[in-house]
Design a protein around this motif. Structure first.
Motif, PDB file in Angstrom:
ATOM      1  N   ASP A  11       0.799  -1.223   0.000  1.00 43.51           N
ATOM      2  CA  ASP A  11       0.000   0.000   0.000  1.00 43.51           C
ATOM      3  C   ASP A  11       0.835   1.277   0.000  1.00 43.51           C
ATOM      4  O   ASP A  11       0.302   2.363  -0.226  1.00 43.51           O
ATOM      5  CB  ASP A  11      -0.978   0.008   1.178  1.00 43.51           C
ATOM      6  N   ASP A  12       2.128   1.179   0.244  1.00 40.49           N
ATOM      7  CA  ASP A  12       3.005   2.347   0.187  1.00 40.49           C
ATOM      8  C   ASP A  12       3.405   2.570  -1.277  1.00 40.49           C
ATOM      9  O   ASP A  12       4.168   1.798  -1.847  1.00 40.49           O
ATOM     10  CB  ASP A  12       4.252   2.113   1.052  1.00 40.49           C
ATOM     11  N   GLN A  13       2.887   3.631  -1.878  1.00 39.14           N
ATOM     12  CA  GLN A  13       3.090   3.844  -3.307  1.00 39.14           C
ATOM     13  C   GLN A  13       4.554   4.051  -3.667  1.00 39.14           C
ATOM     14  O   GLN A  13       5.002   3.640  -4.737  1.00 39.14           O
ATOM     15  CB  GLN A  13       2.254   5.037  -3.772  1.00 39.14           C
ATOM     16  N   THR A  14       5.317   4.701  -2.789  1.00 42.03           N
ATOM     17  CA  THR A  14       6.727   4.942  -3.070  1.00 42.03           C
ATOM     18  C   THR A  14       7.502   3.634  -3.132  1.00 42.03           C
ATOM     19  O   THR A  14       8.256   3.375  -4.072  1.00 42.03           O
ATOM     20  CB  THR A  14       7.351   5.858  -2.001  1.00 42.03           C
ATOM     21  N   ILE A  15       7.297   2.782  -2.110  1.00 45.74           N
ATOM     22  CA  ILE A  15       7.983   1.484  -2.093  1.00 45.74           C
ATOM     23  C   ILE A  15       7.520   0.620  -3.259  1.00 45.74           C
ATOM     24  O   ILE A  15       8.336  -0.037  -3.930  1.00 45.74           O
ATOM     25  CB  ILE A  15       7.731   0.764  -0.755  1.00 45.74           C
ATOM     26  N   LEU A  18       9.211   1.717  -6.476  1.00 41.69           N
ATOM     27  CA  LEU A  18      10.627   1.367  -6.520  1.00 41.69           C
ATOM     28  C   LEU A  18      10.829  -0.116  -6.819  1.00 41.69           C
ATOM     29  O   LEU A  18      11.693  -0.494  -7.632  1.00 41.69           O
ATOM     30  CB  LEU A  18      11.297   1.737  -5.197  1.00 41.69           C
ATOM     31  N   ILE A  19      10.046  -0.962  -6.151  1.00 41.64           N
ATOM     32  CA  ILE A  19      10.199  -2.403  -6.363  1.00 41.64           C
ATOM     33  C   ILE A  19       9.712  -2.802  -7.754  1.00 41.64           C
ATOM     34  O   ILE A  19      10.376  -3.584  -8.450  1.00 41.64           O
ATOM     35  CB  ILE A  19       9.469  -3.185  -5.260  1.00 41.64           C
ATOM     36  N   GLU A  20       8.588  -2.243  -8.173  1.00 41.73           N
ATOM     37  CA  GLU A  20       8.100  -2.555  -9.522  1.00 41.73           C
ATOM     38  C   GLU A  20       9.115  -2.115 -10.576  1.00 41.73           C
ATOM     39  O   GLU A  20       9.408  -2.857 -11.519  1.00 41.73           O
ATOM     40  CB  GLU A  20       6.759  -1.875  -9.771  1.00 41.73           C
ATOM     41  N   ASP A  21       9.665  -0.917 -10.406  1.00 41.60           N
ATOM     42  CA  ASP A  21      10.629  -0.395 -11.363  1.00 41.60           C
ATOM     43  C   ASP A  21      11.890  -1.268 -11.415  1.00 41.60           C
ATOM     44  O   ASP A  21      12.487  -1.457 -12.468  1.00 41.60           O
ATOM     45  CB  ASP A  21      11.000   1.039 -10.994  1.00 41.60           C
ATOM     46  N   SER A  22      12.263  -1.824 -10.260  1.00 43.65           N
ATOM     47  CA  SER A  22      13.471  -2.650 -10.189  1.00 43.65           C
ATOM     48  C   SER A  22      13.257  -4.058 -10.730  1.00 43.65           C
ATOM     49  O   SER A  22      14.204  -4.671 -11.243  1.00 43.65           O
ATOM     50  CB  SER A  22      13.950  -2.743  -8.733  1.00 43.65           C
ATOM     51  N   LEU A  23      12.047  -4.564 -10.635  1.00 43.15           N
ATOM     52  CA  LEU A  23      11.795  -5.960 -10.993  1.00 43.15           C
ATOM     53  C   LEU A  23      11.208  -6.158 -12.383  1.00 43.15           C
ATOM     54  O   LEU A  23      11.289  -7.260 -12.938  1.00 43.15           O
ATOM     55  CB  LEU A  23      10.852  -6.606  -9.971  1.00 43.15           C
ATOM     56  N   GLU A  24      10.617  -5.103 -12.949  1.00 38.67           N
ATOM     57  CA  GLU A  24       9.859  -5.307 -14.180  1.00 38.67           C
ATOM     58  C   GLU A  24      10.732  -5.704 -15.370  1.00 38.67           C
ATOM     59  O   GLU A  24      10.230  -6.247 -16.361  1.00 38.67           O
ATOM     60  CB  GLU A  24       9.048  -4.047 -14.519  1.00 38.67           C
ATOM     61  N   ILE A  29       5.398  -8.322 -13.338  1.00 30.01           N
ATOM     62  CA  ILE A  29       4.947  -8.013 -11.987  1.00 30.01           C
ATOM     63  C   ILE A  29       3.660  -7.203 -12.013  1.00 30.01           C
ATOM     64  O   ILE A  29       3.543  -6.214 -12.736  1.00 30.01           O
ATOM     65  CB  ILE A  29       6.051  -7.279 -11.185  1.00 30.01           C
ATOM     66  N   SER A  30       2.684  -7.641 -11.233  1.00 24.54           N
ATOM     67  CA  SER A  30       1.408  -6.950 -11.095  1.00 24.54           C
ATOM     68  C   SER A  30       1.290  -6.436  -9.668  1.00 24.54           C
ATOM     69  O   SER A  30       1.414  -7.221  -8.717  1.00 24.54           O
ATOM     70  CB  SER A  30       0.241  -7.895 -11.406  1.00 24.54           C
ATOM     71  N   LEU A 101      10.867 -11.125   4.618  1.00 19.21           N
ATOM     72  CA  LEU A 101      11.924 -10.145   4.383  1.00 19.21           C
ATOM     73  C   LEU A 101      11.551  -8.843   5.066  1.00 19.21           C
ATOM     74  O   LEU A 101      10.460  -8.299   4.834  1.00 19.21           O
ATOM     75  CB  LEU A 101      12.096  -9.935   2.880  1.00 19.21           C
ATOM     76  N   VAL A 102      12.441  -8.355   5.925  1.00 20.32           N
ATOM     77  CA  VAL A 102      12.150  -7.150   6.711  1.00 20.32           C
ATOM     78  C   VAL A 102      12.686  -5.908   5.994  1.00 20.32           C
ATOM     79  O   VAL A 102      13.835  -5.876   5.540  1.00 20.32           O
ATOM     80  CB  VAL A 102      12.773  -7.253   8.119  1.00 20.32           C
ATOM     81  N   LYS A 103      11.823  -4.888   5.884  1.00 17.35           N
ATOM     82  CA  LYS A 103      12.246  -3.596   5.330  1.00 17.35           C
ATOM     83  C   LYS A 103      13.144  -2.881   6.342  1.00 17.35           C
ATOM     84  O   LYS A 103      12.900  -2.969   7.541  1.00 17.35           O
ATOM     85  CB  LYS A 103      11.031  -2.720   5.044  1.00 17.35           C
ATOM     86  N   PRO A 104      14.149  -2.148   5.886  1.00 19.25           N
ATOM     87  CA  PRO A 104      14.577  -2.002   4.490  1.00 19.25           C
ATOM     88  C   PRO A 104      15.445  -3.181   4.063  1.00 19.25           C
ATOM     89  O   PRO A 104      16.074  -3.833   4.895  1.00 19.25           O
ATOM     90  CB  PRO A 104      15.393  -0.710   4.522  1.00 19.25           C
ATOM     91  N   PHE A 105      15.479  -3.448   2.789  1.00 17.02           N
ATOM     92  CA  PHE A 105      16.273  -4.540   2.248  1.00 17.02           C
ATOM     93  C   PHE A 105      16.798  -4.111   0.883  1.00 17.02           C
ATOM     94  O   PHE A 105      16.339  -3.128   0.298  1.00 17.02           O
ATOM     95  CB  PHE A 105      15.432  -5.821   2.108  1.00 17.02           C
ATOM     96  N   SER A 106      17.758  -4.845   0.375  1.00 15.37           N
ATOM     97  CA  SER A 106      18.298  -4.523  -0.946  1.00 15.37           C
ATOM     98  C   SER A 106      17.499  -5.254  -2.019  1.00 15.37           C
ATOM     99  O   SER A 106      16.974  -6.347  -1.789  1.00 15.37           O
ATOM    100  CB  SER A 106      19.772  -4.919  -1.037  1.00 15.37           C
ATOM    101  N   ILE A 107      17.408  -4.642  -3.183  1.00 13.04           N
ATOM    102  CA  ILE A 107      16.739  -5.284  -4.309  1.00 13.04           C
ATOM    103  C   ILE A 107      17.457  -6.570  -4.685  1.00 13.04           C
ATOM    104  O   ILE A 107      16.835  -7.570  -5.053  1.00 13.04           O
ATOM    105  CB  ILE A 107      16.668  -4.331  -5.513  1.00 13.04           C
TER     106      ILE A 107
END
Length: 227
Positions: A11-15, A18-24, A29-30, A101-107
């Motif tokens: 639900d955190d749009q920023t996180i 970032l994760i979608e941008d890194s994984l796509e 990824i949906s 996996l606990v935030k924060p974490f590396s991609i």
């Protein structure tokens, strides 16, 4: 080659961005911003792995995971959360998650975990064999225990752990050896995870009086079957 499909609820749009941008670049990824929409998507589409935040509107991650696990015992579930308390991690594993996996974490760490589970889900490294476990036929490729009347679905981690025990039957195996073989690490949290999964296996096999998963304090475990 077709990309693996990821269901990601955050639900955190920023996180989420970032994760979608890194994984796509690597995965299909949906992303969903609440638990209900994520669960609706799971019920109407096909995914290879689920990444779930815990604190979400509509339905929280624990509730979503319970529903997913009740419908599919095989799909890997990884919790991604800022909730770092031991109790939350253990609760997640007891629900049926495969990792936490606990935030924060590396991609990089997230991608490594995703790849570990996708590789195992593809079943490329599991022999095409069935094993006798008491009255059950155990199929490690399909994560099932089957007898004449019943079919029990296991999670991926439960199946991996049971296979490890079968392959080391009647041998004392050290905790750190199990952790490194299945979890890839032997830190404190992974040790608690192992205890949770052993407890779950014991419940599955509770009616099998001749099968024993023995806890050898300070050493490890021994899986044995009386004849």
């Amino acid at each position: 080659m077709q990309k693996s499909k990821i269901l990601y609820a955050e639900d955190d749009q920023t996180i989420s961005f970032l994760i979608e941008d890194s994984l796509e670049s690597y995965y299909d990824i949906s992303c969903y911003s609440d638990g209900k929409s994520a669960l609706d998507a799971f019920n109407s589409q096909s995914f290879d792995i689920c990444l779930l935040d815990i604190m979400m509107p509509e339905l929280n991650g624990f509730e979503v995971a319970q529903e997913i696990r009740s419908k599919n015992s095989e799909i890997p579930i990884i919790f991604i959360s800022a909730k770092a308390l031991k109790e939350d991690r253990i609760k997640g594993l007891k629900i049926g998650a495969d990792d936490y996996l606990v935030k924060p974490f590396s991609i990089e760490e997230l991608i490594l975990k995703i790849e570990v589970f996708l590789k195992r889900t593809r079943k490329t490294d599991i022999p095409q064999l069935k094993y006798k476990v008491g009255k059950y036929d155990f199929d490690p490729r399909n994560y099932t225990l089957q007898d004449i009347e019943n079919r029990i679905s296991l999670t991926q981690r439960e199946s991996e752990l049971l296979l490890y025990f079968i392959q080391h039957k009647n041998i004392v195996v050290k905790r750190q050896d199990i952790l490194k073989a299945i979890w890839g690490d032997d830190d404190y949290f992974m040790g608690r995870s192992l205890d949770v999964f052993i407890s779950r296996l014991r419940k599955v096999l509770i009616d099998e009086q001749n099968i024993l998963i023995e806890n050898l304090h300070g050493i490890g475990f021994r899986f044995s079957e009386k004849k």
